[in-house]
Design a protein around this motif. Structure first.
Motif, PDB file in Angstrom:
ATOM      1  N   ARG A 192      -1.543  -2.261  34.974  1.00  0.00           N
ATOM      2  CA  ARG A 192      -2.900  -2.497  34.746  1.00  0.00           C
ATOM      3  C   ARG A 192      -3.421  -1.286  33.975  1.00  0.00           C
ATOM      4  NH1 ARG A 192      -6.983  -2.080  32.444  1.00  0.00           N
ATOM      5  NH2 ARG A 192      -8.854  -2.704  33.358  1.00  0.00           N
ATOM      6  N   GLU A 193      -3.259  -0.231  33.801  1.00  0.00           N
ATOM      7  CA  GLU A 193      -3.014   1.094  33.105  1.00  0.00           C
ATOM      8  C   GLU A 193      -2.470   0.262  31.737  1.00  0.00           C
ATOM      9  OE1 GLU A 193      -2.172   4.005  35.011  1.00  0.00           O
ATOM     10  OE2 GLU A 193      -3.542   4.213  36.385  1.00  0.00           O
ATOM     11  N   VAL A 194      -1.970  -0.145  31.381  1.00  0.00           N
ATOM     12  CA  VAL A 194      -1.167  -0.251  30.160  1.00  0.00           C
ATOM     13  C   VAL A 194      -1.705  -1.901  29.304  1.00  0.00           C
ATOM     14  CG1 VAL A 194       0.725   0.957  30.036  1.00  0.00           C
ATOM     15  CG2 VAL A 194       0.676  -1.364  30.800  1.00  0.00           C
ATOM     16  N   LEU A 195      -2.552  -2.510  30.171  1.00  0.00           N
ATOM     17  CA  LEU A 195      -2.658  -3.751  29.927  1.00  0.00           C
ATOM     18  C   LEU A 195      -4.304  -3.570  28.803  1.00  0.00           C
ATOM     19  CD1 LEU A 195      -2.084  -5.723  33.110  1.00  0.00           C
ATOM     20  CD2 LEU A 195      -1.205  -5.373  31.005  1.00  0.00           C
ATOM     21  N   ALA A 196      -4.182  -4.487  27.963  1.00  0.00           N
ATOM     22  CA  ALA A 196      -5.122  -4.293  26.733  1.00  0.00           C
ATOM     23  C   ALA A 196      -6.306  -5.859  27.362  1.00  0.00           C
ATOM     24  CB  ALA A 196      -5.097  -5.237  25.210  1.00  0.00           C
ATOM     25  N   PRO A 197      -7.846  -5.263  26.902  1.00  0.00           N
ATOM     26  CA  PRO A 197      -8.892  -5.858  27.573  1.00  0.00           C
ATOM     27  C   PRO A 197      -8.403  -7.675  27.103  1.00  0.00           C
ATOM     28  CG  PRO A 197      -9.599  -4.802  26.440  1.00  0.00           C
ATOM     29  CD  PRO A 197      -8.432  -4.437  26.240  1.00  0.00           C
ATOM     30  N   GLY A 198      -8.993  -8.309  28.182  1.00  0.00           N
ATOM     31  CA  GLY A 198      -8.359 -10.031  28.000  1.00  0.00           C
ATOM     32  C   GLY A 198      -7.173 -10.473  28.380  1.00  0.00           C
ATOM     33  N   SER A 199      -6.790  -9.486  28.993  1.00  0.00           N
ATOM     34  CA  SER A 199      -5.132  -8.973  29.619  1.00  0.00           C
ATOM     35  C   SER A 199      -5.720  -9.868  31.552  1.00  0.00           C
ATOM     36  CB  SER A 199      -4.269  -8.386  30.360  1.00  0.00           C
ATOM     37  OG  SER A 199      -3.738  -7.759  29.139  1.00  0.00           O
TER      38      SER A 199
END
Length: 282
Positions: A192-199
């Motif tokens: 989760r920590e590496v995901l961009a908004p909208g993921s």
């Protein structure tokens, strides 16, 4: 892979091909990935896998329902992701490819979709790599999903996925092989920590809620395989996605209850033996 092993002639004949059976494959103990392939009617499994799967089915014939409903949930989740504009996918614990894999589903709708499959089972990876030969937009890598850095820094991951753009992550029927001491919620949080908004994340997880006695026997059977099972309650599955800000309606439900295409597809939802959830990063 559409017929059962018995229908395919010599069930282990495929294993003589080194492309399908890498040298490091352990055929002395059953593999959860290959047992799952057997539940789905696939032929890429060994006698030891079929033996353990038969033991499971003798106690819990719903195991086949579990496998089919889990695959159906994955298909609906991928289509939902594509409809929301997602064009890249990370399938963690992908297992052996079967009919309707992530890249087949996504690329049929949007041919530009990119997919990275990850698994630690050598047969699954060898099968995936052979299947994807000639497809520059998809790759299958061998890695431990509970070691996110190993996955995220892999050359194929870096080649295909842009973590500055929305990503669809799939954790389907895999975290029930991760014990509490390895912190499955922490594993989810690390991705989760590496995901961009909208993921988005799609997760499914086996439970013993409705068949406790039978599942206790099944868990005992899996202790003799390469993959011990750790089943969890609805509350525990909800806790696994606590690092995500929003759960897509209808939240944590049985796999056939997550946005079914037809009401008739739900059947007895408890026979799916698993919960499903889709979560988003606003």
């Amino acid at each position: 892979m559409n017929g059962t092993p018995e229908e395919s002639g010599s069930a282990d004949s495929w294993a003589l091909d080194p492309h399908w059976r890498p040298a490091e494959v352990d055929i002395t103990r059953a593999s959860a990935a290959r047992m799952y392939d057997y539940y789905l009617g696939g032929a890429h499994n060994f006698a030891v896998d079929r033996q353990r799967a038969a033991e499971v089915l003798a106690v819990l014939p719903q195991a086949r329902v579990f496998a089919r409903q889990n695959r159906a949930f994955l298909r609906r989740a991928v289509r939902y992701f594509v409809a929301q504009g997602i064009r890249q996918f990370l399938d963690l614990g992908a297992g052996l490819p079967s009919a309707g894999t992530v890249h087949q589903i996504a690329q049929a709708i949007a041919p530009e979709c990119r997919v990275v499959y990850v698994d630690n089972e050598p047969t699954a990876v060898a099968h995936g790599q052979l299947l994807l030969a000639g497809n520059p937009l998809a790759a299958c890598v061998q890695a431990d999903i509970t070691q996110p850095e190993q996955v995220l820094k892999h050359l194929e991951t870096r080649r295909l996925l842009d973590f500055d753009q929305p990503l669809g992550v799939l954790l389907c029927a895999v975290l029930h092989f991760v014990p509490d001491e390895r912190d499955p919620a922490g594993v989810v949080r690390a991705y989760r920590e590496v995901l961009a908004p909208g993921s988005m994340l799609a997760l499914s997880h086996a439970t013993a809620t409705d068949y406790p006695d039978q599942l206790a026997e099944v868990v005992n059977t899996y202790r003799a395989t390469q993959n011990q099972a750790y089943l969890r309650t609805r509350a525990e599955v909800t806790g696994l996605v606590a690092s995500f800000e929003h759960l897509v309606w209808p939240g944590v439900v049985y796999t056939p209850e997550w946005r079914p295409e037809h009401v008739a597809d739900i059947g007895d939802p408890t026979e799916s033996l698993a919960y499903a959830v889709v979560a988003t990063c606003p």
